[in-house]
Design an enzyme around this catalytic site. Structure first.
Site, PDB file in Angstrom:
ATOM      1  N   ARG A 121       0.838  -1.191   0.000  1.00 57.56           N
ATOM      2  CA  ARG A 121       0.000   0.000   0.000  1.00 57.56           C
ATOM      3  C   ARG A 121       0.879   1.249   0.000  1.00 57.56           C
ATOM      4  O   ARG A 121       1.950   1.270   0.562  1.00 57.56           O
ATOM      5  CB  ARG A 121      -0.894  -0.042   1.244  1.00 57.56           C
ATOM      6  CG  ARG A 121      -2.015   0.970   1.254  1.00 57.56           C
ATOM      7  CD  ARG A 121      -3.082   0.559   2.254  1.00 57.56           C
ATOM      8  NE  ARG A 121      -3.993   1.667   2.514  1.00 57.56           N
ATOM      9  CZ  ARG A 121      -3.917   2.444   3.591  1.00 57.56           C
ATOM     10  NH1 ARG A 121      -2.987   2.234   4.482  1.00 57.56           N
ATOM     11  NH2 ARG A 121      -4.780   3.419   3.770  1.00 57.56           N
ATOM     12  N   LYS A 198       3.746  -7.084  11.769  1.00 57.38           N
ATOM     13  CA  LYS A 198       3.053  -7.277  10.497  1.00 57.38           C
ATOM     14  C   LYS A 198       3.459  -8.609   9.882  1.00 57.38           C
ATOM     15  O   LYS A 198       4.615  -8.848   9.586  1.00 57.38           O
ATOM     16  CB  LYS A 198       3.375  -6.138   9.528  1.00 57.38           C
ATOM     17  CG  LYS A 198       2.653  -6.270   8.194  1.00 57.38           C
ATOM     18  CD  LYS A 198       2.859  -5.041   7.328  1.00 57.38           C
ATOM     19  CE  LYS A 198       2.180  -5.194   5.973  1.00 57.38           C
ATOM     20  NZ  LYS A 198       2.307  -3.989   5.128  1.00 57.38           N
ATOM     21  N   ARG A 332      -2.142   3.811  13.275  1.00 60.78           N
ATOM     22  CA  ARG A 332      -1.102   3.121  14.019  1.00 60.78           C
ATOM     23  C   ARG A 332      -1.431   3.137  15.499  1.00 60.78           C
ATOM     24  O   ARG A 332      -2.034   4.076  16.011  1.00 60.78           O
ATOM     25  CB  ARG A 332       0.262   3.792  13.784  1.00 60.78           C
ATOM     26  CG  ARG A 332       0.704   3.746  12.329  1.00 60.78           C
ATOM     27  CD  ARG A 332       2.037   4.429  12.127  1.00 60.78           C
ATOM     28  NE  ARG A 332       2.427   4.446  10.719  1.00 60.78           N
ATOM     29  CZ  ARG A 332       3.490   5.075  10.237  1.00 60.78           C
ATOM     30  NH1 ARG A 332       4.281   5.727  11.080  1.00 60.78           N
ATOM     31  NH2 ARG A 332       3.774   5.041   8.951  1.00 60.78           N
TER      32      ARG A 332
END
Length: 335
Positions: A121, A198, A332
């Site tokens: 992204r 992640k 975040r």
């Protein structure tokens, strides 16, 4: 001779002499050495065993199209038009966009061992060493226009999370396109959110008319193993599945993800994201927690709420509710 040929010979994790590798591949020992150096540049961890030869730092399982397809349930095979397994591509998403331009693409899946120009992204580069990730793209044609795609990337996240749960881990979802995982195998719900890294990212690219048929390429990249040097070069917490599930089969995982995505896509145009909304909110990594909302140069603090039936994330800022609707917005965790 390709790098893929060499990697398949080394995939058993055993020591192979340069002479043996050269004889099998039909090249000289010097050429073998050059190819091994190329692999090191690509991030593959090669160990030289003095007087004996070379081996990978760990075994790996190359992807095999036949194994992936034979493990698909009948319904998924019905929806699958074609499956490609490529050694190396600039981008599996680009590969399927080209297939659509050629009049194909719908129901097609492309898996690739090494991407040289993969994107995440906001144009971020997504790359992992040969054979040490799960990189796939899936093409699908929707007849009703772009409006029916609301929440699609979130539904993809739910599907992938469900597959991982079947294999014994409990991922979390980060709006709008990330799948997170704790490195602790037995932490459960008590795990601090700061320990989540992640594991996978999702990128959806759409071409076509706003009100008519459109073609969608769904790209997903999942870390399976990350060498220490590559992990150190990444500017955010990351996770790798092999650290939690060292014995999982890449081909079985690929088959399970493809099956789940095909099943979801077959119904998505009819039922929309509402059918997947609760599943996403149940796995929401930051629900009720303080977050930082980044939109271009604007940064604000908020508390994350749930996603709605369109896949928008609701947050509370200064006592007021605000809807985040995708685009170039990043959320975040605020510690």
């Amino acid at each position: 001779m390709t790098i893929g040929n060499l990697m398949r010979l080394l995939s058993d994790g055993e020591v192979h002499s340069g002479e043996q590798l050269g004889e099998t591949l039909g090249i000289s020992r010097a050429a073998v050495w050059k190819q091994l150096k190329k692999l090191e540049v690509l991030g593959v961890d090669i160990i030289a065993v003095k007087g004996r030869g070379y081996r990978l730092s760990q075994r790996l399982e190359p992807l095999e199209g036949a194994k992936i397809v034979e493990r698909l349930p009948a319904q998924a095979r019905h929806h699958l038009t074609r499956l490609f397994v490529e050694d190396q591509l600039p981008s599996s998403n680009e590969y399927l966009r080209t297939r659509f331009e050629q009049g194909a693409g719908h129901g097609e899946v492309c898996l690739v061992e090494l991407q040289t120009a993969g994107r995440g992204r906001r144009g971020r580069v997504w790359s992992t060493p040969w054979g040490q990730s799960l990189m796939l793209s899936l093409g699908w044609r929707f007849e009703s226009g772009v409006a029916v795609l609301e929440g699609l990337s979130l539904a993809v996240g739910v599907v992938v999370a469900q597959v991982l749960e079947q294999h014994g881990v409990a991922p979390k979802l980060k709006w709008p396109n990330d799948i997170l995982l704790s490195e602790q195998a037995d932490a459960g719900d008590a795990t601090s959110h700061s320990e989540l890294g992640k594991l996978a990212g999702i990128l959806i690219e759409v071409t076509g008319d706003a009100g008519g048929p459109c073609e969608v390429v769904i790209g997903m990249g999942m870390n399976l193993w990350l060498p220490a040097a590559q992990r150190a070069a990444i500017d955010q917490p990351v996770a790798a599945l092999f650290e939690r599930l060292p014995d999982i089969s890449r081909n079985q995982l690929a088959s399970d993800v493809v099956a789940g995505l095909l099943s979801m896509l077959a119904d998505f145009e009819r039922v929309g994201f509402s059918a997947w909304r609760d599943g996403w909110n149940d796995r929401h990594a930051y629900a009720g927690l303080p977050v930082r909302v980044i939109q271009g140069q604007q940064i604000s603090d908020a508390v994350a709420g749930d996603v709605d039936e369109s896949g928008n994330l609701w947050v509370t800022e200064n006592g007021h509710s605000r809807r985040l609707a995708g685009g170039e917005i990043s959320v975040r965790r605020r510690l």
